[in-house]
Motif scaffolding. Sequence first.
Motif, short mmCIF file in Angstrom:
data_model
loop_
_atom_site.label_atom_id
_atom_site.label_comp_id
_atom_site.label_asym_id
_atom_site.label_seq_id
_atom_site.Cartn_x
_atom_site.Cartn_y
_atom_site.Cartn_z
N PHE A 86 0.85 -1.19 0.00
CA PHE A 86 0.00 0.00 0.00
C PHE A 86 0.88 1.24 0.00
O PHE A 86 1.16 1.84 1.04
N GLN A 87 1.35 1.59 -1.17
CA GLN A 87 2.21 2.76 -1.34
C GLN A 87 2.24 3.10 -2.83
O GLN A 87 1.96 2.24 -3.67
N PRO A 88 2.58 4.34 -3.18
CA PRO A 88 2.61 4.69 -4.60
C PRO A 88 3.76 4.07 -5.36
O PRO A 88 3.66 3.86 -6.57
N ASP A 89 4.86 3.76 -4.69
CA ASP A 89 6.01 3.14 -5.36
C ASP A 89 5.73 1.65 -5.56
O ASP A 89 5.53 0.92 -4.58
N PRO A 90 5.72 1.18 -6.80
CA PRO A 90 5.43 -0.24 -7.03
C PRO A 90 6.57 -1.13 -6.55
O PRO A 90 7.74 -0.74 -6.58
N LEU A 91 6.19 -2.31 -6.09
CA LEU A 91 7.22 -3.29 -5.72
C LEU A 91 7.90 -3.81 -6.98
O LEU A 91 7.27 -3.88 -8.05
N PRO A 92 9.17 -4.18 -6.88
CA PRO A 92 9.79 -4.88 -8.02
C PRO A 92 8.94 -6.09 -8.41
O PRO A 92 8.41 -6.79 -7.53
N GLU A 93 8.79 -6.32 -9.69
CA GLU A 93 7.88 -7.35 -10.18
C GLU A 93 8.16 -8.70 -9.55
O GLU A 93 7.23 -9.44 -9.17
N HIS A 94 9.43 -9.07 -9.43
CA HIS A 94 9.74 -10.40 -8.89
C HIS A 94 9.41 -10.50 -7.41
O HIS A 94 9.13 -11.58 -6.90
N VAL A 95 9.39 -9.36 -6.72
CA VAL A 95 9.00 -9.35 -5.30
C VAL A 95 7.48 -9.37 -5.18
O VAL A 95 6.92 -10.08 -4.34
N ALA A 96 6.81 -8.61 -6.03
CA ALA A 96 5.35 -8.50 -5.95
C ALA A 96 4.66 -9.85 -6.02
O ALA A 96 3.63 -10.06 -5.37
N ARG A 97 5.22 -10.78 -6.80
CA ARG A 97 4.57 -12.08 -7.02
C ARG A 97 5.05 -13.16 -6.06
O ARG A 97 4.66 -14.33 -6.19
N MET A 98 5.89 -12.78 -5.11
CA MET A 98 6.36 -13.77 -4.13
C MET A 98 5.27 -14.06 -3.11
O MET A 98 4.54 -13.16 -2.69
N PRO A 99 5.14 -15.32 -2.68
CA PRO A 99 4.13 -15.64 -1.67
C PRO A 99 4.53 -15.14 -0.29
O PRO A 99 5.71 -15.11 0.06
N LEU A 100 3.54 -14.74 0.48
CA LEU A 100 3.78 -14.35 1.86
C LEU A 100 4.15 -15.58 2.68
O LEU A 100 3.53 -16.64 2.55
N THR A 101 5.13 -15.43 3.55
CA THR A 101 5.53 -16.52 4.42
C THR A 101 4.77 -16.43 5.75
O THR A 101 4.13 -15.41 6.05
N ALA A 102 4.88 -17.48 6.55
CA ALA A 102 4.26 -17.46 7.87
C ALA A 102 4.85 -16.33 8.71
O ALA A 102 4.13 -15.66 9.48
N HIS A 103 6.13 -16.08 8.56
CA HIS A 103 6.77 -14.99 9.29
C HIS A 103 6.21 -13.63 8.84
O HIS A 103 5.97 -12.75 9.66
N ASN A 104 6.02 -13.46 7.53
CA ASN A 104 5.41 -12.23 7.02
C ASN A 104 4.05 -12.00 7.65
O ASN A 104 3.72 -10.87 8.05
N ARG A 105 3.25 -13.04 7.71
CA ARG A 105 1.88 -12.90 8.22
C ARG A 105 1.86 -12.47 9.69
O ARG A 105 0.92 -11.80 10.13
N GLN A 106 2.87 -12.84 10.44
CA GLN A 106 2.95 -12.43 11.84
C GLN A 106 3.10 -10.92 11.98
O GLN A 106 2.72 -10.34 13.00
N ASP A 107 3.67 -10.29 10.96
CA ASP A 107 3.89 -8.84 10.99
C ASP A 107 2.71 -8.05 10.45
O ASP A 107 2.75 -6.81 10.43
N LEU A 108 1.69 -8.73 9.97
CA LEU A 108 0.51 -8.05 9.44
C LEU A 108 -0.55 -7.90 10.53
O LEU A 108 -0.63 -8.70 11.47
N VAL A 109 -1.38 -6.89 10.39
CA VAL A 109 -2.50 -6.64 11.30
C VAL A 109 -3.75 -6.61 10.46
O VAL A 109 -3.71 -6.22 9.29
N HIS A 110 -4.87 -7.03 11.03
CA HIS A 110 -6.11 -7.00 10.25
C HIS A 110 -7.17 -6.21 10.99
O HIS A 110 -7.53 -6.51 12.13
N TYR A 111 -7.68 -5.16 10.33
CA TYR A 111 -8.80 -4.37 10.84
C TYR A 111 -10.05 -4.89 10.14
O TYR A 111 -10.25 -4.68 8.94
N ASP A 112 -10.89 -5.56 10.90
CA ASP A 112 -12.04 -6.25 10.33
C ASP A 112 -13.10 -5.28 9.84
O ASP A 112 -13.33 -4.22 10.44
N GLU A 113 -13.79 -5.63 8.78
CA GLU A 113 -14.80 -4.73 8.21
C GLU A 113 -16.05 -4.61 9.09
O GLU A 113 -16.93 -3.79 8.81
#
Length: 325
Positions: A233-260
């Motif tokens: 969520f930013q105006p600068d696009p991710l490098p294409e090879h990074v954008a298509r990488m799957p999120l890891t379990a470690h990545n998900r631990q750093d995410l927060v979810h604000y429920d609708e």
Amino acid sequence: MTIRRFEGYDLVGDIHGCGLSLRMLLARLGYSKRDGTYFHPRRQMIFLGDIVDRGPHIREALHIVRDMVEAGHAQIVMGNHEYNLLCYCTPSRTPEIHPFLREHTQRHRRILQETLQQLDPYPHDKREFLEWMKQMPLFLEMDDFRVVHACWHDELITQFKEMMGGNRINDDFLHRSSIPDTFEWVLMDRLLRGTHLKLPNNEVMVSRDGFKRHFFRTKFWSVEPQLFIDVAFQPDPLPEHVARMPLTAHNRQDLVHYDETQKPLFIGHYWCEGEPRPVSTNIACLDYSAVKYGKLVAYRYDHERELRSDKFVWIDVRAEIKKPE
């Protein structure tokens, strides 16, 4: 004491010193001056922080906003740029290690240079503004909506309220927040800078503002994201090879979810582009990069449960003379 009741609220995103555009937006929203201060007879304004830095009329914008807040015509939450300025100007309690809470590096000076150049000739104003910034709430919890500069994190906010008894910091909290990995540091980073993920394999991005970054800003409302691009969520696009990488379990631990299902939430911070619209049914980002000649954006909130595109009001910022008044 009479408590004013407001029919609705007008929430305004990151101003970043665009004082002339702020005046235009106030007029468009029906605010006019009374006793030298902008007000609306039936509505209250809420500023989402980041009044300072980058723009040509920082001191003017600060006077407009502070006068409205002190008169009860507006509320405000602290942005990361107010926090950075506070730390940059606050002497450390351990000067032998760091003279100030925020190091006076070339990078930090570059971010703050417009603010310092415009406020330093007015030391009385500068002192008063810094003291006022220290008293800014970090978040607002209203009956039917919430406001924070970058990210609402329920667990951290609950802990903060238990610790501080409200939504404001004090001197001790400010000093502790400069120490990495303390609760105070984590809370200020999350609420004022948002969620972010580290780029894999020690990669580096050069953002539009010329800074090298190892992290990218992330959504905290994605439902079942699978790839890096699903949360960016930013105006600068991710490098294409990074954008298509799957999120890891470690990545998900750093995410927060604000429920609708939670209250409508208003944020700034993220440099959105295009025509303003909600980022989810109950979240509106109001930062559309006004200082980069984008838009200074407001949302006219009238207690609706589901946020609507037709409630956004904005000024298209073309050019303010790059000269402080």
